[in-house]
Motif scaffolding. Structure first.
Motif, mmCIF file in Angstrom:
data_model
loop_
_atom_site.group_PDB
_atom_site.id
_atom_site.type_symbol
_atom_site.label_atom_id
_atom_site.label_comp_id
_atom_site.label_asym_id
_atom_site.label_seq_id
_atom_site.Cartn_x
_atom_site.Cartn_y
_atom_site.Cartn_z
ATOM 1 N N TYR A 79 -80.093 27.628 -29.585
ATOM 2 C CA TYR A 79 -80.945 28.186 -30.635
ATOM 3 C C TYR A 79 -81.653 29.466 -30.201
ATOM 4 C CZ TYR A 79 -80.185 24.335 -33.816
ATOM 5 O OH TYR A 79 -79.602 23.442 -34.685
ATOM 6 N N ARG A 80 -81.961 29.592 -28.930
ATOM 7 C CA ARG A 80 -82.644 30.811 -28.489
ATOM 8 C C ARG A 80 -81.774 32.044 -28.664
ATOM 9 N NH1 ARG A 80 -81.343 27.754 -24.016
ATOM 10 N NH2 ARG A 80 -80.255 28.782 -22.280
ATOM 11 N N LYS A 81 -80.465 31.891 -28.490
ATOM 12 C CA LYS A 81 -79.561 33.022 -28.708
ATOM 13 C C LYS A 81 -79.444 33.345 -30.196
ATOM 14 C CE LYS A 81 -74.797 34.647 -28.074
ATOM 15 N NZ LYS A 81 -74.738 35.227 -29.421
ATOM 16 N N ILE A 82 -79.271 32.313 -31.020
ATOM 17 C CA ILE A 82 -79.143 32.535 -32.461
ATOM 18 C C ILE A 82 -80.419 33.171 -33.015
ATOM 19 C CG2 ILE A 82 -78.751 31.434 -34.691
ATOM 20 C CD1 ILE A 82 -76.326 31.510 -32.774
ATOM 21 N N TYR A 83 -81.586 32.714 -32.566
ATOM 22 C CA TYR A 83 -82.856 33.257 -33.035
ATOM 23 C C TYR A 83 -82.967 34.736 -32.683
ATOM 24 C CZ TYR A 83 -87.825 33.098 -34.302
ATOM 25 O OH TYR A 83 -89.045 33.309 -34.905
ATOM 26 N N LYS A 84 -82.641 35.090 -31.453
ATOM 27 C CA LYS A 84 -82.757 36.489 -31.014
ATOM 28 C C LYS A 84 -81.763 37.391 -31.738
ATOM 29 C CE LYS A 84 -84.497 35.320 -26.399
ATOM 30 N NZ LYS A 84 -84.202 35.263 -24.942
ATOM 31 N N ASP A 85 -80.556 36.863 -32.023
ATOM 32 C CA ASP A 85 -79.508 37.680 -32.641
ATOM 33 C C ASP A 85 -79.613 37.745 -34.158
ATOM 34 O OD1 ASP A 85 -78.437 38.254 -30.192
ATOM 35 O OD2 ASP A 85 -76.843 36.755 -30.288
ATOM 36 N N PHE A 86 -80.066 36.652 -34.796
ATOM 37 C CA PHE A 86 -80.028 36.567 -36.254
ATOM 38 C C PHE A 86 -81.402 36.469 -36.917
ATOM 39 C CE2 PHE A 86 -75.856 35.126 -34.929
ATOM 40 C CZ PHE A 86 -75.005 35.690 -35.879
ATOM 41 N N VAL A 94 -79.363 27.293 -39.970
ATOM 42 C CA VAL A 94 -78.417 26.620 -39.075
ATOM 43 C C VAL A 94 -78.956 25.246 -38.691
ATOM 44 C CG1 VAL A 94 -77.324 26.680 -36.795
ATOM 45 C CG2 VAL A 94 -77.415 28.761 -38.194
ATOM 46 N N ALA A 95 -80.214 25.196 -38.272
ATOM 47 C CA ALA A 95 -80.804 23.916 -37.850
ATOM 48 C C ALA A 95 -80.818 22.915 -39.001
ATOM 49 C CB ALA A 95 -82.222 24.149 -37.326
ATOM 50 N N ARG A 96 -81.242 23.374 -40.174
ATOM 51 C CA ARG A 96 -81.339 22.478 -41.318
ATOM 52 C C ARG A 96 -79.950 22.031 -41.778
ATOM 53 N NH1 ARG A 96 -84.255 25.279 -45.894
ATOM 54 N NH2 ARG A 96 -85.969 25.212 -44.396
ATOM 55 N N SER A 97 -78.990 22.954 -41.775
ATOM 56 C CA SER A 97 -77.643 22.614 -42.252
ATOM 57 C C SER A 97 -76.964 21.605 -41.343
ATOM 58 C CB SER A 97 -76.783 23.876 -42.373
ATOM 59 O OG SER A 97 -76.488 24.436 -41.102
ATOM 60 N N SER A 329 -66.732 31.561 -31.768
ATOM 61 C CA SER A 329 -66.899 32.844 -32.455
ATOM 62 C C SER A 329 -67.605 33.849 -31.553
ATOM 63 C CB SER A 329 -67.680 32.661 -33.748
ATOM 64 O OG SER A 329 -69.053 32.458 -33.472
ATOM 65 N N ALA A 330 -67.429 35.117 -31.868
ATOM 66 C CA ALA A 330 -68.011 36.178 -31.049
ATOM 67 C C ALA A 330 -69.524 36.182 -31.089
ATOM 68 C CB ALA A 330 -67.470 37.531 -31.496
ATOM 69 N N ASP A 331 -70.115 35.757 -32.209
ATOM 70 C CA ASP A 331 -71.576 35.815 -32.322
ATOM 71 C C ASP A 331 -72.249 34.452 -32.270
ATOM 72 O OD1 ASP A 331 -71.150 34.722 -34.855
ATOM 73 O OD2 ASP A 331 -71.559 36.583 -35.931
ATOM 74 N N GLY A 332 -71.473 33.387 -32.042
ATOM 75 C CA GLY A 332 -72.062 32.063 -31.839
ATOM 76 C C GLY A 332 -72.142 31.192 -33.063
ATOM 77 N N LEU A 333 -71.798 31.718 -34.255
ATOM 78 C CA LEU A 333 -71.811 30.922 -35.482
ATOM 79 C C LEU A 333 -70.431 30.911 -36.115
ATOM 80 C CD1 LEU A 333 -75.171 32.018 -37.183
ATOM 81 C CD2 LEU A 333 -74.719 29.944 -35.855
#
Length: 507
Positions: A79-86, A94-97, A329-333
């Motif tokens: 989550y720390r990567k997704i938060y910083k990138d998105f 993402v968390a809720r889904s 995926s390249a961006d993690g999602l």
């Protein structure tokens, strides 16, 4: 030792469907009979929409039936990567889904009355070295920013000590093979027609109608879903989703097996859970990931997992081992939704090791798109997104790696060894009469020879000695030793080659 997953016995309980033997028309064609494809078919059937599902092999014969069957709200990318990138909004989606995705699976199991051993458990991501604590605490903070229920703890029910753990409540385990068997059973005599042993070999769109070739027959559809892990044929998403292998063993141990889900912070990480099979309890240990086609001595990955398990537990025996392919995926999602090439062609790829959650979630999103509905999670996974900052590093690393493999294989040296010197289960690229040939010998000593050139985008395949397959290091296509397609994006088999095997002189 059994080389199928511990869940595969359930595959024999799935309904059997005939291959496609006639031309057919449908509203929606679904390509792929794993958890994504069957969940989409179920949702469309419940909505009264006619569909056709074409599976190249058998239901659940791909990654779904070869997974470790755990469902978590935590993600491979962290989550720390997704938060910083998105940013906060996307990370919260993402968390809720993911939490709602697990709830949806549970609801589907109950509504369809599917017996698949679904059970809620706790998940623990743990640090077993002091230097990992900072990253674990950072993950705790970022998960908390989006209200994911997590807590830090020093208590974890494992028979070895850990430094600290991040506790995720309301996770789950189940038997994914039994789950999709149940979905398939409910689709018999429904608005969904299922065809097994039906490999799609061509897709064309003209004036809003898709003409799809499979088994020499034609399927005409208004919309098409590629539930195939990676889109077939050429697609730009193949440059943004990268193929990896993961390995799993099932062992019996002294004492009780741990009752929850656990994963460490190594790179690649190890994951642990337990299951019961034929009245016996088994410890499941997975990990040892690597990019497809970049390791030939893949059997050593099982040895590595067994060594890890024996360090942590009192292992009596390792009874099952298996592997599965997935795409990062390249961006993690993941990429879920409309294809970049057509608004009526839908894709779902880049699930990483989270496909059992993302597959049903993708089904919810795509079935809404097909019906013209708005799905609140679409923005998080939009398959047409461009995320330069989040994607660039992995995009260049992985695709330069592909180019390097292509060049090295085309101009590199090959073995001058004679085919009759191969050991059973061994495969090599040989120079036979000035031509590169992929040659393998099966367990019975029969020799197979095929072209080493992948039929997708012409990279050279590499031998996988654990699975006895030819694997493409560029885009993840895999072929059996006789050249037939095991996994796409390739749809055509490797070209067969004729060789003369001269018996070794025993005098």
């Amino acid at each position: 030792m059994n080389t199928d997953s511990i869940w595969k016995e359930e595959s024999g309980k799935c309904p059997v469907f005939k291959p496609l033997e006639r031309d057919i028309e449908t509203e929606v064609l679904i390509i792929g009979g794993g958890i994504t494809g069957l969940t989409i078919a179920t949702l469309l059937n419940d909505a009264g929409i006619h569909s056709v599902l074409a599976e190249a092999s058998h239901i659940g014969n791909g990654t779904t039936g070869m997974s470790s069957c755990h469902l978590t709200t935590q993600i491979d990318a962290q989550y720390r990567k997704i938060y910083k990138d998105f940013g906060e909004k996307i990370t919260e989606l993402v968390a809720r889904s993911r939490a709602e995705g697990i709830d949806f699976i549970e609801q589907l199991i109950k509504s369809k009355n599917i017996n698949c051993d679904f059970k809620r458990v706790t998940g623990y991501q743990y640090a077993d070295r002091p230097e990992q604590i900072a990253d674990l605490e950072a993950e705790y903070r970022y998960a908390g920013y989006v209200d994911l229920p997590v807590e830090l703890t020093d208590n974890i029910d494992l028979p070895f000590s850990v430094t600290k753990a991040l506790k995720f409540g309301n996770q789950a385990v189940f038997n994914a093979q039994s789950f999709i068997n149940g979905l398939a059973e409910h689709l018999v005599n429904s608005k969904c027609e299922i065809f097994e042993n039906t490999r799609v070999t061509d897709i064309r769109e003209d004036r809003g109608i898709f003409t799809v070739s499979a088994n020499g027959k034609i399927i005409r559809a208004l919309k098409v879903v590629m539930a195939t892990h990676i889109p077939l044929f050429f697609n730009v998403l193949q440059t943004l989703a990268f193929p990896y292998m993961s390995y799993v063993i099932a062992a019996t141990i002294e004492g009780d097996t741990p009752g929850n889900l656990y994963w460490d912070m190594d790179e690649p990480y190890h994951y642990i859970r337990s299951t019961e099979f034929n009245g016996r309890k088994y410890l499941i240990v997975g990990g040892a990931d690597h990019k497809v086609g970049h390791v030939e001595e893949t059997s050593k990955r099982f040895t590595e997992l067994e060594s890890y398990a024996r360090k942590k537990f009192n292992v009596k025996s390792v009874d099952f081992k298996w592997s599965a392919e997935f795409f990062e995926s390249a961006d993690g999602l993941p990429f879920i939704g409309e294809s970049p090439f057509s608004k009526k062609l839908y894709v779902a790829t880049g699930f990483a090791g989270d496909g059992l959650v993302y597959g049903p979630l993708a089904a919810l999103i795509i079935s809404d798109l097909i019906q013209g509905k708005t799905n609140r999670y679409y923005d998080a996974y939009d398959s047409t997104r461009i995320t330069i900052a989040a994607s660039m590093a992995d995009f260049f690393k992985e695709n330069i790696d592909n180019v390097r493999s292509l060049v090295a294989d085309k101009f590199g040296n090959v073995s001058e060894q004679s085919p009759d010197h191969l050991e059973p289960g061994e495969g090599k690229i040989l120079n036979l009469n000035g031509e590169k040939v992929a040659v393998a010998k099966d367990a019975n000593g029969e020799v197979y020879a095929v072209s080493p050139v992948c039929t997708h985008l012409k990279c050279n395949v590499h031998y996988n000695n654990a699975e006895q397959t030819w694997d493409c290091p560029c885009h993840g296509s895999r072929f059996s030793i006789d050249g037939s397609v095991v996994y796409g994006p390739a749809v055509d088999p490797l070209e067969k080659k004729e060789i003369v095997v001269v018996a070794e002189d025993k005098k």
